[in-house]
Design an enzyme around this catalytic site. Structure first.
Site, mmCIF file in Angstrom:
data_model
loop_
_atom_site.group_PDB
_atom_site.id
_atom_site.type_symbol
_atom_site.label_atom_id
_atom_site.label_comp_id
_atom_site.label_asym_id
_atom_site.label_seq_id
_atom_site.Cartn_x
_atom_site.Cartn_y
_atom_site.Cartn_z
ATOM 1 N N LYS A 82 2.802 10.513 8.198
ATOM 2 C CA LYS A 82 1.958 10.246 9.657
ATOM 3 C C LYS A 82 2.671 10.742 10.743
ATOM 4 C CE LYS A 82 -0.592 6.051 7.599
ATOM 5 N NZ LYS A 82 -1.607 6.467 7.638
ATOM 6 N N PHE A 129 0.764 -1.114 -0.010
ATOM 7 C CA PHE A 129 0.152 0.050 0.080
ATOM 8 C C PHE A 129 0.872 1.384 -0.041
ATOM 9 C CE2 PHE A 129 -2.355 3.522 1.827
ATOM 10 C CZ PHE A 129 -3.687 3.478 1.105
ATOM 11 N N ASP A 181 9.433 3.119 1.582
ATOM 12 C CA ASP A 181 8.350 3.772 1.887
ATOM 13 C C ASP A 181 7.960 3.368 3.294
ATOM 14 O OD1 ASP A 181 5.630 4.403 2.769
ATOM 15 O OD2 ASP A 181 4.467 3.552 0.975
#
Length: 400
Positions: free
Chosen positions: A254, A140, A225
């Site tokens: 985040k 993802f 990532d």
């Protein structure tokens, strides 16, 4: 079941006003303090999801409140037409933590950081005659079209194709499959140090070192990532530090802002200067308020020894779960305060609901996996309270 008139009323307003892509979330939060949160009916919860690994310092942390309040009262926005010191300080701080020559591009979110990384890799590919990319199955990387083209989840991907990039997917953790897929025509390999949305799935030992060697041998860029895994989440500043592997490009978001929207795309060595003036931009990226928040997060993690704390309470949480003998519990996986409770049956939604009833917020990540990503400031006592409550939560979920 307790009465929740205020929550029910707000849920109805939400459903009438918003597009239906989220459904209606089960809890309407009103405020938080540390690792605790309260809904609009006054019910208290222990927050074990932290805004999906975002709320590094928990809710209403004094350092974050002070930094954001001071900055918004001084200079809230400049655009990219002007520079300001908070963004420079943040870029310098990130480079110091990474300990390698690099350049930073600041964004608003994780998917934007990955879009920047993809554009950078596309330009690299065009300059070197490379035309395709490799990513992992079940990966993802975001929901915008570029990031979604790298996302190996057919359930959220297939209906939005065709995609702007040629991406070839390989099984995560299979070094041989990766080696076979990456040739001198491959521009970049995009990998998560641990797959987050797939269920907090760590790779086999040595996988990232093998990925680094494969990219070195072929000239492909290695893009890590770390949208979920960085900023202390696993007990190191960055998860790739567990393996002693430096990527060519790193994406962050985040937990970096502790609740304020910010992301970063970092290019190491030559990858840091692939973009030329005008190649990419963002009106809000590097916003002074978000940059000030990120600096407060990094300063607090460092000052309060939260990396050591994450390793200690993360081990307490993992060991406590692993010690529970329950027919619905298969085990636990992950690192630090980024864990998945793995179930023997597809009952994660029932576990999430039972946990909510018991006063704990968790995330049904996959049908058989429940994600835990609490604030880094969660206490040992709070961890113990959840572990003690988990058997009864599993009982309720199994019987539902």
């Amino acid at each position: 079941m307790y009465e929740r008139p205020a929550s029910d009323a707000l849920s109805k307003r939400f459903e009438a006003a918003f597009m239906p892509n989220y459904g209606v979330p089960p809890v309407a939060l009103a405020r938080g303090e540390g690792s605790k949160a309260w809904d609009v009916d006054g019910r208290e919860y222990l927050d074990l999801i932290g805004g999906i690994a975002v709320s590094s310092l928990g809710h209403a942390h004094p350092a974050l409140v002070a930094a954001v309040s001071a900055q918004v009262a001084t200079l809230a926005h400049t655009s990219n037409l002007f520079l300001h010191e908070p963004e420079v300080l943040l870029a310098e701080r990130l480079l110091g933590l990474l300990g390698a020559p690099a350049r930073v591009f600041l964004t608003n979110s994780g998917t934007e950081a990955n879009e920047a990384a993809l554009k950078l890799a596309i330009k690299y590919g065009k300059s070197t005659g490379r035309g395709y990319f490799v990513a992992a199955e079940n990966a993802f990387h975001g929901r915008t079209l570029g990031a979604l083209s790298l996302t190996g989840k057919p359930s959220i991907r297939d209906q939005f194709g065709p995609f702007p990039a040629d991406v070839r997917f390989v099984p995560y953790g299979d070094a041989d499959a990766l080696k076979n897929a990456v040739t001198a025509e491959c521009a970049a390999v995009f990998l998560e140090p641990t797959q987050g949305e797939a269920g907090v799935v760590p790779p086999p030992d040595g996988y990232f070192r093998a990925a680094r060697e494969i990219c070195d041998a072929t000239g492909a860029l290695l893009v890590a990532d770390e949208i979920q895994s960085a900023i202390g989440r696993t007990g190191h500043w960055f998860a790739h530090q567990h393996d002693g592997v430096l990527p060519d490009v790193l994406t962050l978001a985040k937990g970096l802002g502790g609740g304020m929207p910010i992301g970063a795309c970092v290019g190491f060595g030559p990858a840091g200067t692939i973009f030329a003036k005008g190649d990419h931009g963002s009106t809000f990226g590097g916003n002074p308020v978000s940059a000030a928040a990120a600096l407060a997060v990094l300063d607090t993690i460092d000052r309060d020894g939260l990396l050591d704390h994450v390793r200690t309470v993360g081990a307490q949480l993992a060991e406590g779960i692993a010690a529970i003998d329950h027919p619905l519990l298969k085990g636990v996986r992950g690192r630090g305060l980024w864990l998945a409770i793995v179930l023997t049956a597809d009952r994660s939604a029932q576990v999430q609901a039972a946990a909510q009833h018991a006063g704990f917020l968790v995330n049904a990540l996959q049908p058989d996996a429940v994600r835990l990503a609490p604030p880094l400031v969660i206490t040992s006592e709070q961890i113990a309270a959840f572990v003690a409550a988990l058997p009864a939560i599993l009982d309720e979920a199994a019987d539902d």
